[in-house]
Scaffold this motif. Structure first.
Motif, PDB file in Angstrom:
ATOM      1  N   MET A  34       0.800  -1.234   0.000  1.00 41.93           N
ATOM      2  CA  MET A  34       0.000   0.000   0.000  1.00 41.93           C
ATOM      3  C   MET A  34       0.830   1.279   0.000  1.00 41.93           C
ATOM      4  O   MET A  34       0.450   2.265  -0.660  1.00 41.93           O
ATOM      5  CB  MET A  34      -0.962  -0.015   1.186  1.00 41.93           C
ATOM      6  CG  MET A  34      -2.176   0.867   0.993  1.00 41.93           C
ATOM      7  SD  MET A  34      -3.177   0.381  -0.436  1.00 41.93           S
ATOM      8  CE  MET A  34      -3.949  -1.107   0.192  1.00 41.93           C
ATOM      9  N   PRO A  35       1.991   1.338   0.700  1.00 43.91           N
ATOM     10  CA  PRO A  35       2.787   2.578   0.632  1.00 43.91           C
ATOM     11  C   PRO A  35       3.214   2.939  -0.789  1.00 43.91           C
ATOM     12  O   PRO A  35       3.274   4.126  -1.143  1.00 43.91           O
ATOM     13  CB  PRO A  35       4.003   2.260   1.514  1.00 43.91           C
ATOM     14  CG  PRO A  35       3.490   1.257   2.502  1.00 43.91           C
ATOM     15  CD  PRO A  35       2.525   0.416   1.722  1.00 43.91           C
ATOM     16  N   TRP A  36       3.490   1.931  -1.624  1.00 42.47           N
ATOM     17  CA  TRP A  36       3.853   2.205  -3.012  1.00 42.47           C
ATOM     18  C   TRP A  36       2.691   2.874  -3.755  1.00 42.47           C
ATOM     19  O   TRP A  36       2.896   3.800  -4.538  1.00 42.47           O
ATOM     20  CB  TRP A  36       4.234   0.894  -3.710  1.00 42.47           C
ATOM     21  CG  TRP A  36       5.588   0.398  -3.338  1.00 42.47           C
ATOM     22  CD1 TRP A  36       5.919  -0.320  -2.222  1.00 42.47           C
ATOM     23  CD2 TRP A  36       6.804   0.607  -4.054  1.00 42.47           C
ATOM     24  NE1 TRP A  36       7.259  -0.571  -2.208  1.00 42.47           N
ATOM     25  CE2 TRP A  36       7.831  -0.024  -3.321  1.00 42.47           C
ATOM     26  CE3 TRP A  36       7.122   1.255  -5.239  1.00 42.47           C
ATOM     27  CZ2 TRP A  36       9.154  -0.011  -3.748  1.00 42.47           C
ATOM     28  CZ3 TRP A  36       8.436   1.264  -5.672  1.00 42.47           C
ATOM     29  CH2 TRP A  36       9.434   0.634  -4.929  1.00 42.47           C
ATOM     30  N   ILE A  37       1.497   2.376  -3.512  1.00 42.22           N
ATOM     31  CA  ILE A  37       0.314   2.936  -4.169  1.00 42.22           C
ATOM     32  C   ILE A  37       0.062   4.365  -3.699  1.00 42.22           C
ATOM     33  O   ILE A  37      -0.205   5.270  -4.505  1.00 42.22           O
ATOM     34  CB  ILE A  37      -0.905   2.038  -3.878  1.00 42.22           C
ATOM     35  CG1 ILE A  37      -0.720   0.679  -4.565  1.00 42.22           C
ATOM     36  CG2 ILE A  37      -2.197   2.701  -4.307  1.00 42.22           C
ATOM     37  CD1 ILE A  37      -1.747  -0.359  -4.174  1.00 42.22           C
ATOM     38  N   ILE A  38       0.168   4.592  -2.387  1.00 42.28           N
ATOM     39  CA  ILE A  38      -0.139   5.898  -1.809  1.00 42.28           C
ATOM     40  C   ILE A  38       0.848   6.962  -2.289  1.00 42.28           C
ATOM     41  O   ILE A  38       0.460   8.063  -2.715  1.00 42.28           O
ATOM     42  CB  ILE A  38      -0.146   5.816  -0.271  1.00 42.28           C
ATOM     43  CG1 ILE A  38      -1.309   4.926   0.210  1.00 42.28           C
ATOM     44  CG2 ILE A  38      -0.247   7.211   0.351  1.00 42.28           C
ATOM     45  CD1 ILE A  38      -1.251   4.588   1.694  1.00 42.28           C
ATOM     46  N   PHE A  39       2.154   6.637  -2.239  1.00 38.83           N
ATOM     47  CA  PHE A  39       3.160   7.659  -2.531  1.00 38.83           C
ATOM     48  C   PHE A  39       3.377   7.886  -4.024  1.00 38.83           C
ATOM     49  O   PHE A  39       3.854   8.953  -4.430  1.00 38.83           O
ATOM     50  CB  PHE A  39       4.488   7.292  -1.850  1.00 38.83           C
ATOM     51  CG  PHE A  39       4.453   7.416  -0.358  1.00 38.83           C
ATOM     52  CD1 PHE A  39       4.284   8.655   0.251  1.00 38.83           C
ATOM     53  CD2 PHE A  39       4.548   6.302   0.455  1.00 38.83           C
ATOM     54  CE1 PHE A  39       4.232   8.776   1.623  1.00 38.83           C
ATOM     55  CE2 PHE A  39       4.497   6.410   1.836  1.00 38.83           C
ATOM     56  CZ  PHE A  39       4.333   7.647   2.420  1.00 38.83           C
ATOM     57  N   SER A  40       3.041   6.909  -4.870  1.00 41.46           N
ATOM     58  CA  SER A  40       3.230   7.109  -6.309  1.00 41.46           C
ATOM     59  C   SER A  40       2.083   7.917  -6.936  1.00 41.46           C
ATOM     60  O   SER A  40       2.272   8.556  -7.975  1.00 41.46           O
ATOM     61  CB  SER A  40       3.341   5.754  -7.026  1.00 41.46           C
ATOM     62  OG  SER A  40       2.115   5.047  -6.978  1.00 41.46           O
ATOM     63  N   THR A  41       0.910   7.898  -6.295  1.00 41.52           N
ATOM     64  CA  THR A  41      -0.286   8.496  -6.904  1.00 41.52           C
ATOM     65  C   THR A  41      -0.154   9.994  -7.210  1.00 41.52           C
ATOM     66  O   THR A  41      -0.390  10.416  -8.353  1.00 41.52           O
ATOM     67  CB  THR A  41      -1.520   8.237  -6.024  1.00 41.52           C
ATOM     68  OG1 THR A  41      -1.788   6.826  -6.019  1.00 41.52           O
ATOM     69  CG2 THR A  41      -2.742   8.974  -6.550  1.00 41.52           C
ATOM     70  N   PRO A  42       0.208  10.850  -6.245  1.00 43.85           N
ATOM     71  CA  PRO A  42       0.242  12.297  -6.566  1.00 43.85           C
ATOM     72  C   PRO A  42       1.239  12.643  -7.660  1.00 43.85           C
ATOM     73  O   PRO A  42       0.967  13.487  -8.521  1.00 43.85           O
ATOM     74  CB  PRO A  42       0.611  12.963  -5.232  1.00 43.85           C
ATOM     75  CG  PRO A  42       1.204  11.883  -4.396  1.00 43.85           C
ATOM     76  CD  PRO A  42       0.542  10.616  -4.831  1.00 43.85           C
ATOM     77  N   PHE A  43       2.401  11.976  -7.657  1.00 42.06           N
ATOM     78  CA  PHE A  43       3.407  12.262  -8.677  1.00 42.06           C
ATOM     79  C   PHE A  43       2.969  11.746 -10.047  1.00 42.06           C
ATOM     80  O   PHE A  43       3.266  12.365 -11.077  1.00 42.06           O
ATOM     81  CB  PHE A  43       4.743  11.636  -8.268  1.00 42.06           C
ATOM     82  CG  PHE A  43       5.278  12.156  -6.967  1.00 42.06           C
ATOM     83  CD1 PHE A  43       5.820  13.437  -6.892  1.00 42.06           C
ATOM     84  CD2 PHE A  43       5.209  11.391  -5.811  1.00 42.06           C
ATOM     85  CE1 PHE A  43       6.306  13.924  -5.691  1.00 42.06           C
ATOM     86  CE2 PHE A  43       5.692  11.873  -4.609  1.00 42.06           C
ATOM     87  CZ  PHE A  43       6.242  13.155  -4.546  1.00 42.06           C
ATOM     88  N   ALA A  44       2.259  10.620 -10.070  1.00 38.13           N
ATOM     89  CA  ALA A  44       1.740  10.102 -11.345  1.00 38.13           C
ATOM     90  C   ALA A  44       0.721  11.066 -11.944  1.00 38.13           C
ATOM     91  O   ALA A  44       0.723  11.304 -13.159  1.00 38.13           O
ATOM     92  CB  ALA A  44       1.109   8.723 -11.134  1.00 38.13           C
TER      93      ALA A  44
END
Length: 435
Positions: free
Chosen positions: A18-28
């Protein structure tokens, strides 16, 4: 690389994925928006789009690999994982429908006129002709087009964030669901060697590779085929929506079919059902009704091609666990290579389409195309996909996990878990007595 880093990520209170999903979202979302932004620079626009497109694809991989692997971390029951995969693919196809509708309706409202072939005749350099046409193109219309693309990007970016929030709040990883109680996991590269030597996985990936390439070629060229070969310039958005809506509505049907008749049977029936319709659309004369029938039939097969390979992957991972009970924590490797081949087939599809059409003399924004282009489009939406589907189905024939073996693996894995749990309980009892 993402699979490697995920396998090395320690468990947190949010989980490992889940941390990968959370932190990649705004930059994507930011990088996606900047893909559609036109910078006011004269010489560096190609570099701008290359950087932000690659950045967006990388960040989407950081989202997609853990998102796909979550299937193995929410339940250990095969039926529950199959059901979760069916729901996931239904919403994924629905998201494609939504994206197609949003982009098509917002951008489609801006009139971008086509270019008559006579404009390009007599020009030795087509890029010079295009530049002259663009100079005469109304500046206000160009501004409206830019704004339309940015508005569509903003809406889709907002949906991206909303879906990521729902996922992170509504789904909880279960560590014990994906790991047996055993020794420390082997290193990533040892695990990679084990995974890539697993015959069932290689055969599944090979079949998945060719069938995915077939449907990506179809989807990628169907709009051009409808516009130029069939002459339905004003209908192609609706035809694409018909394909994706058909796929969305029939995924539950294929979920029922695979539970009733088995996954290999569903693969053969679902994916092969597109073949007669792909042949029909190029053999028969241009007809709007026939085109919609073919679009709906193609959507039914697209649903099978979306759902079934992803539904079969957890069975391969279970088979791997039985053959290597002391090797664990490789779910991210299995799923990351699946995502890799999805992106790989997308790139190959774009490369084949672009090179073939360029070789045939495709004219960008042309009101009509040479006969060679129409012939090439027929090949790209019919002959080539049919050949790739047949090759993919042959490779699926070699896939060793049928319904009988799947049930045996389920029983054996359950026995192994019970044995591991009982051993752990006896160790705890012995420790307590010593204390």
């Amino acid at each position: 690389m993402v699979g490697f880093f995920i396998s090395k990520t320690p468990w947190t209170r949010f989980g490992r994925l889940m941390p990968w999903i959370i932190f990649s979202t705004p930059f994507a979302v930011i990088s996606y928006f900047l893909i559609w932004f036109v910078p006011d620079i004269s010489g560096g626009q190609v570099l701008w789009y290359l950087i932000f497109y690659c950045m967006f694809q990388t960040l989407v991989t950081c989202f997609h690999v853990p998102y796909s692997a979550l299937t193995m971390f929410i339940s250990r029951e095969q039926s529950e994982r199959d059901s979760a995969t069916a729901y996931r693919m239904t919403v994924e196809v629905l998201g494609t429908v939504l994206g197609t509708a949003i982009q098509g309706q917002i951008v489609g409202k801006v009139d971008t006129p086509c270019i008559e072939s006579s404009v390009l005749i007599g020009e030795t350099n087509s890029s010079v002709a295009m530049e002259e046409v663009n100079m005469t193109h109304d500046t206000g219309s160009l501004t409206d087009t830019r704004n339309a693309y940015m508005i569509a990007a903003g809406v889709i970016g907002g949906l991206y964030i909303l879906c990521a929030v729902i996922l992170s709040v509504g789904v909880q990883e279960k560590r014990e669901a994906s790991e047996l109680q055993s020794d420390e996991p082997v290193s990533f590269f040892q695990g990679l060697k084990l995974v890539m030597n697993h015959g069932a996985y290689i055969k599944l990936i090979a079949g998945f590779l060719f069938t995915s390439l077939a449907f990506m070629l179809l989807e990628g060229n169907f709009a051009l085929f409808c516009t130029y070969t069939l002459g339905f310039r004003n209908e192609f958005q609706n035809i694409l929506l018909a394909i994706m809506l058909s796929a969305t509505l029939t995924i539950p049907l294929w979920q029922w079919f695979l539970t009733r008749f088995g996954k290999k049977t569903a693969v053969y029936v679902g994916i092969s059902s597109a073949i007669p319709f792909l042949i029909m659309v190029v053999v028969l004369d241009s007809n709007l009704i026939v085109t919609y029938v073919v679009a709906i039939a193609a959507g039914i097969s697209v649903a099978a091609a979306f759902l079934l390979p992803w539904s079969m992957l957890p069975d391969v991972i279970d088979d791997f666990k039985l053959q290597h009970p002391d090797s664990r924590g490789h779910e991210a490797i299995f799923f990351s290579f699946y995502v890799f081949f999805t992106k790989f087939t997308s790139g190959v599809s774009l490369g084949i389409s672009t090179l073939s059409l360029d070789f045939a003399g495709y004219q960008t924004r042309g009101c009509s195309q040479p006969s060679e282009v129409n012939f090439t489009l027929k090949m790209l939406v019919s002959a080539v996909p049919v050949g790739l589907i047949l090759l993919g189905l042959f490779l699926f024939k070699l896939y060793p996990i049928d319904e009988e073996k799947r049930k045996k693996n389920k029983k054996a894995l359950q026995d192994l878990r019970e044995e591991s749990n009982s051993s752990s309980e006896s160790d705890n009892t012995e420790l307590a007595s010593i204390v």
